[in-house]
Design an enzyme around this catalytic site. Structure first.
Site, PDB file in Angstrom:
ATOM      1  N   HIS A   1      32.055  23.766  13.431  1.00 23.55           N
ATOM      2  CA  HIS A   1      32.981  23.383  14.502  1.00 23.55           C
ATOM      3  C   HIS A   1      34.420  23.713  14.120  1.00 23.55           C
ATOM      4  O   HIS A   1      34.772  23.735  12.941  1.00 23.55           O
ATOM      5  CB  HIS A   1      32.815  21.904  14.896  1.00 23.55           C
ATOM      6  CG  HIS A   1      33.356  20.925  13.913  1.00 23.55           C
ATOM      7  ND1 HIS A   1      32.569  20.083  13.176  1.00 23.55           N
ATOM      8  CD2 HIS A   1      34.628  20.610  13.553  1.00 23.55           C
ATOM      9  CE1 HIS A   1      33.324  19.299  12.415  1.00 23.55           C
ATOM     10  NE2 HIS A   1      34.572  19.606  12.625  1.00 23.55           N
TER      11      HIS A   1
ATOM     12  N   ASP B   1      43.803  17.607  17.405  1.00 22.22           N
ATOM     13  CA  ASP B   1      42.903  16.592  17.962  1.00 22.22           C
ATOM     14  C   ASP B   1      43.278  15.184  17.507  1.00 22.22           C
ATOM     15  O   ASP B   1      44.147  14.995  16.659  1.00 22.22           O
ATOM     16  CB  ASP B   1      41.448  16.892  17.566  1.00 22.22           C
ATOM     17  CG  ASP B   1      41.312  17.341  16.106  1.00 22.22           C
ATOM     18  OD1 ASP B   1      42.087  16.862  15.249  1.00 22.22           O
ATOM     19  OD2 ASP B   1      40.422  18.162  15.820  1.00 22.22           O
TER      20      ASP B   1
ATOM     21  N   GLU C   1      32.362  21.268  19.079  1.00 22.82           N
ATOM     22  CA  GLU C   1      31.085  21.191  18.372  1.00 22.82           C
ATOM     23  C   GLU C   1      30.108  22.264  18.870  1.00 22.82           C
ATOM     24  O   GLU C   1      30.249  22.787  19.974  1.00 22.82           O
ATOM     25  CB  GLU C   1      30.457  19.813  18.614  1.00 22.82           C
ATOM     26  CG  GLU C   1      31.317  18.641  18.180  1.00 22.82           C
ATOM     27  CD  GLU C   1      31.188  18.328  16.703  1.00 22.82           C
ATOM     28  OE1 GLU C   1      30.624  19.158  15.962  1.00 22.82           O
ATOM     29  OE2 GLU C   1      31.646  17.254  16.288  1.00 22.82           O
TER      30      GLU C   1
ATOM     31  N   ASN D   1      29.168  22.300  10.152  1.00 23.75           N
ATOM     32  CA  ASN D   1      28.298  22.832  11.201  1.00 23.75           C
ATOM     33  C   ASN D   1      28.980  23.946  12.004  1.00 23.75           C
ATOM     34  O   ASN D   1      28.472  24.386  13.037  1.00 23.75           O
ATOM     35  CB  ASN D   1      27.838  21.717  12.144  1.00 23.75           C
ATOM     36  CG  ASN D   1      28.983  21.088  12.930  1.00 23.75           C
ATOM     37  OD1 ASN D   1      30.151  21.425  12.730  1.00 23.75           O
ATOM     38  ND2 ASN D   1      28.655  20.165  13.820  1.00 23.75           N
TER      39      ASN D   1
END
Length: 240
Positions: free
Chosen positions: A137, A67, A142, A135
C-alpha cells in the site's frame, strides 16, 4: 524508477536526507508532501540536524500530509498530527500557517472533500515522501480491485491494522478507518521519494522492481508510472 541500495536503515535515511537537503538548498520555498510511520523518522532527524547546522531552513517551506486516522484527536500521541510535530515540525522553523494536516473526527466523507480542496489549493509538491506498506500500500491506498483517485475515507485492511498495532497498547485500539490522499494526489509531485527498510518490505520491493504488470492489487506497482521516483532501499528489503 531510480533505485538507491543502502547498507541499512541509517544509511538509507542518510542518503535520502542528502537528496532532500540538496533540493532545499536550491529551492528554499520547497513544497513538501510528508509521510508518517517508522520509515521517514531517520530522514526527519537528519533534516532537523541540517537546519541546526545552518545548511537548510524550513522558513519558506510548505507542507501537506498523506493521511490521518479517523476519529483520533490531533493531541493524541498516536495521531499522525502528533507524530509530525514530535518528529519534525516542533524542531524546525516551518511556519504554522504553512502546515496542512488532514483531520477527520468521524467517519464522514465531508472531511475528505475538505482535504481535497486543501490539496487543490496547495498545488503540485516538489517532493512527496512515501513509505511502503508490506502489502504494497501507498499512503492508505490498500490492495483492492479499484483505488481512489482523490482523498477519501478508507477502511483499513486487517494486515495494516496488525502492522500498526505495534504503536498501540493492543490491536483493538487501532483505528479502523483513515483519511488518505488518493493515488492521483499522491502522484501530484515532481519527485517521489520512497523509503523501504527491513525484511518485511522485501516481497513488495521485489514485486515492484521485477514484475511486468501494474495493478491495483499492488498499489505500489503504480509507482512505475511516475516519471521521477527514487526508491531508497536497504539491503534487507532489497535482498530479503
Amino acid at each position: 524508477m531510480k533505485v538507491v541500495i543502502c547498507k541499512d536503515y541509517e544509511d538509507m535515511s542518510k542518503k535520502a536526507s542528502e537528496f532532500v537537503i540538496n533540493y532545499m538548498m536550491e529551492k528554499p520555498q520547497i513544497k513538501f508532501g510528508f509521510a508518517t510511520g517508522s520509515s521517514p523518522i531517520g530522514l526527519y532527524k537528519n533534516l532537523i540536524a541540517a537546519q541546526k547546522e545552518g545548511e537548510i531552513s524550513f522558513k519558506y517551506a510548505k507542507s501537506v500530509n498523506l493521511d490521518e486516522y479517523v476519529g483520533i484527536d490531533p493531541s493524541n500521541e498516536q495521531s499522525y498530527s502528533y507524530f509530525m510535530h514530535e518528529n519534525l515540525f516542533d524542531h524546525v522553523a516551518i511556519k504554522k500557517e504553512n502546515i496542512n494536516l488532514p483531520y477527520a473526527p468521524e467517519n464522514d466523507e465531508k472531511y475528505a472533500l475538505e482535504y481535497r480542496k486543501v490539496l487543490d489549493e496547495f498545488g503540485q509538491r516538489d517532493i512527496q515522501i512515501l513509505g511502503l506498506g508490506p502489502n504494497g500500500h501507498i499512503a492508505f491506498n490498500e490492495p483492492a480491485e479499484k483505488l481512489n483517485r482523490r482523498a477519501s475515507i478508507i477502511k483499513l485492511t486487517e494486515s495494516t491494522i496488525e502492522a500498526n498495532s505495534r504503536f498501540f497498547e493492543n490491536e483493538d485500539e487501532v483505528p479502523k478507518y483513515a483519511l488518505s490522499m488518493g493515488v492521483e494526489e499522491v502522484f501530484n509531485a515532481k519527485t517521489l521519494i520512497v523509503l523501504a527498510s527491513g525484511k518485511n518490505k522485501h516481497e513488495a520491493v521485489k514485486r515492484i522492481l521485477n514484475e511486468e504488470s501494474i495493478y491495483t492489487e499492488l498499489p505500489a506497482s503504480l509507482l512505475n508510472l511516475h516519471p521521477n521516483v527514487y526508491l531508497f532501499v536497504d539491503e534487507e528489503a532489497y535482498n530479503g
